[in-house]
Scaffold this motif. Structure first.
Motif, PDB file in Angstrom:
ATOM      1  N   TRP B 119      -2.613 -12.877  21.389  1.00  0.00           N
ATOM      2  CA  TRP B 119      -2.767 -11.497  21.851  1.00  0.00           C
ATOM      3  C   TRP B 119      -1.417 -10.891  22.241  1.00  0.00           C
ATOM      4  N   GLY B 121       0.985 -12.025  23.683  1.00  0.00           N
ATOM      5  CA  GLY B 121       1.534 -12.500  24.952  1.00  0.00           C
ATOM      6  C   GLY B 121       0.585 -12.345  26.126  1.00  0.00           C
ATOM      7  N   SER B 122      -0.566 -11.710  25.925  1.00  0.00           N
ATOM      8  CA  SER B 122      -1.527 -11.531  27.019  1.00  0.00           C
ATOM      9  C   SER B 122      -2.323 -12.802  27.284  1.00  0.00           C
ATOM     10  N   ARG B 221      -2.297   3.375  21.561  1.00  0.00           N
ATOM     11  CA  ARG B 221      -2.946   3.223  20.258  1.00  0.00           C
ATOM     12  C   ARG B 221      -4.041   4.268  20.066  1.00  0.00           C
ATOM     13  N   GLN B 234       3.828   4.620  18.570  1.00  0.00           N
ATOM     14  CA  GLN B 234       2.928   3.754  19.333  1.00  0.00           C
ATOM     15  C   GLN B 234       3.656   2.583  19.997  1.00  0.00           C
ATOM     16  N   GLN B 237       0.935  -3.931  21.008  1.00  0.00           N
ATOM     17  CA  GLN B 237       0.882  -5.163  20.214  1.00  0.00           C
ATOM     18  C   GLN B 237       0.974  -4.853  18.728  1.00  0.00           C
ATOM     19  N   THR B 238       0.309  -3.779  18.293  1.00  0.00           N
ATOM     20  CA  THR B 238       0.352  -3.413  16.877  1.00  0.00           C
ATOM     21  C   THR B 238       1.296  -2.235  16.631  1.00  0.00           C
ATOM     22  N   GLY B 239       2.074  -1.887  17.653  1.00  0.00           N
ATOM     23  CA  GLY B 239       3.044  -0.800  17.485  1.00  0.00           C
ATOM     24  C   GLY B 239       4.444  -1.322  17.734  1.00  0.00           C
ATOM     25  N   ALA B 255      -4.194  -1.335  29.013  1.00  0.00           N
ATOM     26  CA  ALA B 255      -4.919  -2.300  28.176  1.00  0.00           C
ATOM     27  C   ALA B 255      -3.939  -3.367  27.696  1.00  0.00           C
ATOM     28  N   THR B 256      -4.446  -4.594  27.487  1.00  0.00           N
ATOM     29  CA  THR B 256      -3.576  -5.695  27.054  1.00  0.00           C
ATOM     30  C   THR B 256      -2.827  -5.313  25.776  1.00  0.00           C
ATOM     31  N   GLN B 257      -3.511  -4.594  24.860  1.00  0.00           N
ATOM     32  CA  GLN B 257      -2.902  -4.159  23.603  1.00  0.00           C
ATOM     33  C   GLN B 257      -1.634  -3.354  23.876  1.00  0.00           C
ATOM     34  N   LYS B 263       6.152  -5.010  27.836  1.00  0.00           N
ATOM     35  CA  LYS B 263       6.540  -6.073  28.777  1.00  0.00           C
ATOM     36  C   LYS B 263       8.044  -6.160  28.953  1.00  0.00           C
TER      37      LYS B 263
END
Lengths: 254, 308
Positions: B119, B121-122, B221, B234, B237-239, B255-257, B263
């Motif tokens: 995830w 790093g989450s 996101r 964005q 995580q996906t940005g 959100a974790t995403q 971070k």
């Protein structure tokens, strides 16, 4: 043109991750699920390519019985039919996943002809193993390009674009090929109500492969410790602006 | 012996070398095309030949496979960058061996016990990595890089035997990016907003504040999926993964995403109506309030402080 998109069902984790008591999985009782984000863009791209070049599109997942929900979501975006490799609910390691996916691809190709393109996400949102698409390409003996944000069909080749620092790197692969994509490749459409209804009637072919033992074997999951931060409240509403500017000044950016 | 694949010299390569040192010795490095400057290892093996003039992951992997067969290392390690992960996945496919991506720790043994990132790093996973040669990449910035050691490693050139298939997937062209404003990944200041902006026009106040601070605009996101901002904005995580001196997260729940993307920020300042929002557990400072009121007030205060 025949296109396959492989997708994974993942939970929508929200703000904090809570584990099951045995620390083997995320507690998902109160969570929704989705197609892992990179793969949703793969679905959209496959639908667009078939709209433009004609042909057929198929979505495949290895997941629990409930993953049919994600197959229906993909078909609501325009995919024609689905292959569901129904898992035992346990997590499959990358090599086990590849074995089942390759077997399903070979069976479908024997019946319906080769896939010109097979899409994967570059990495899944949850496990993030960065390898399933590449291993499938080797098993099928096809070229592979990864982490793509641009996919263009040009005759019997596919032009693949990868974002790198300072620009885009281009690969040109002969078809059939395997590609892995990233979110941002496109903006997936929002499915219409009629499209969702049509998706309910599209065919889903199920099989139940047997899970081999893991070679990358999960022992347990661990939620990383928080940084133990407690935010300093600078104030409430617009009256906090001077305190914010003071922080910006201390950091040297005001 | 451990072989470290070095795609690019620098901080991440030295982190991978530090990680490898905890596994076995001696340490050798492998580079493709040219001998990149690396420190703290005995020998750099350089795959030589025209095949390596442009990035071709299968060819690089084949060279590594040849080296593995010749030297029989207990492990092959690389930095967990896109290309580090890609090359090791090719090696894993060629050798039909398991591969653990983005590890933060590893304990050698019959099977290696690794801790790896999920995830973005989450979440972490402890896993057993089996196989006669353990293949693993190192999560960037999970461990400190080694200090530069004295003395240069020996350089050994070799010309691997490649098949045509190894050269099909290779970079044939580099398209330069159009020159733009401040890049999100490298900005010292990032001001971002979530769906709370209300509309694409809602970002005007965010752009104004980012402009005053010479920073970049980011978003969640939800915003890019709604089509309000391009995906290049964005954070997540996906940005884009950002590492600014300060991150002003306005109307971002945490959100974790999203947090997987910010971070790296040295300081996080959150503006949120909800004092219980998850982001406050990761923020250094917070303003409790409506971003539509707070953000323009910060811009006004900045202008006032600058005498205009």
């Amino acid at each position: 043109m025949r296109i396959l998109v492989c997708v994974k069902r993942v939970p929508l984790t929200g703000g904090t991750i809570v584990l099951t008591e045995d620390a083997q999985a995320i507690e998902t009782r109160h969570l929704g699920f989705t197609i892992s984000p990179h793969e949703e863009c793969g679905v959209e791209e496959a639908v667009r390519l078939v709209e433009e070049h004609a042909g057929a599109s198929v979505v495949l997942t290895l997941g629990p019985p409930e993953a049919v929900e994600q197959l229906r979501d993909a078909m609501a975006l325009g995919i024609d039919r689905a292959l569901h490799l129904v898992s035992d609910g346990e997590e499959w390691d990358p090599q086990a996943t590849v074995g089942a996916v390759v077997e399903a691809i070979r069976a479908d190709e024997a019946a319906n002809g080769a896939f010109d393109l097979v899409f994967f996400g570059n990495e899944s949102a949850d496990a993030g193993n960065y390898q399933v698409g590449i291993r499938v390409a080797y098993a099928l003996g096809r070229p592979v390009a990864t982490g793509l944000k641009g996919v263009t069909l040009e005759g019997d080749v596919v032009r693949c674009e990868q974002e790198v620092s300072g620009g885009r790197d281009v690969y040109v692969l002969p078809l059939p090929a395997v590609i892995t994509v990233l979110e941002g490749l496109n903006l997936p459409r929002y499915p219409s109500v009629p499209a969702k209804l049509r998706a309910q009637r599209k065919p889903v072919e199920s099989s139940s492969p047997t899970r081999p033992s893991s070679k990358l074997e999960k022992v347990r999951l661990v939620v990383p410790e928080g940084q133990g931060k407690e935010a300093v409240i600078l104030g409430h509403g617009p009256e906090a602006a001077p305190a914010v500017v003071e922080v910006l000044r201390q950091i040297g950016v005001a | 012996m451990v072989i470290v694949y070095v795609e690019e010299s620098g901080e991440l390569a030295q982190q991978a070398i530090a990680f490898a040192r905890g596994l076995d010795d001696p340490l050798h490095a492998f580079t493709a095309g040219e001998a990149l400057p690396v420190s703290g290892i005995e020998v750099v093996h350089v795959a030589d030949g025209d095949a390596f003039s442009a990035y071709a992951p299968a060819a690089i992997a084949q060279a590594l496979v040849e080296l593995v067969e010749r030297l029989s290392p207990s492990a092959v390690v690389a930095a967990g960058t896109e290309r580090g992960n890609e090359v090791l996945a090719h090696v894993a496919a060629k050798l039909d061996l398991p591969f653990a991506a983005n590890c933060t720790a590893a304990t050698p043994g019959d099977a290696f016990l690794v801790m790896r990132v999920r995830w973005g790093g989450s979440l972490l996973e402890e896993a057993r990595l089996d196989g006669p040669v353990r293949l693993l990449t190192v999560q960037p910035h999970a461990i400190a890089a080694e200090e530069k050691a004295a003395g240069d490693p020996a350089v050994e050139l070799f010309t691997p035997t490649l098949s045509d298939a190894d050269l099909v997937g290779r970079v044939v062209e580099r398209v330069a990016a159009a020159a733009g404003g401040v890049s999100l990944a490298e900005a010292r200041v990032v001001v971002s907003c979530g769906r709370g902006a209300g509309s694409p026009e809602g970002f005007e106040i965010i752009e104004e504040l980012a402009g005053l601070l010479g920073g970049a605009v980011g978003c969640s996101r939800a915003v890019t999926m709604a089509g309000w901002r391009p995906h290049t904005d964005q954070v997540g995580q996906t940005g884009t993964k950002i590492a600014p001196d300060i991150y002003l997260a306005c109307g971002i729940s945490g959100a974790t995403q999203h947090m997987a993307g910010c971070k790296g920020a040295k300081t996080i300042l959150a503006v949120n109506t909800d004092p219980e929002a998850p982001i406050l557990a990761s923020a250094d400072y917070a303003v409790i309030g409506d971003l539509h009121e707070v953000v323009p007030a910060i811009s006004a205060e900045l202008r006032k402080a600058r005498g205009g």
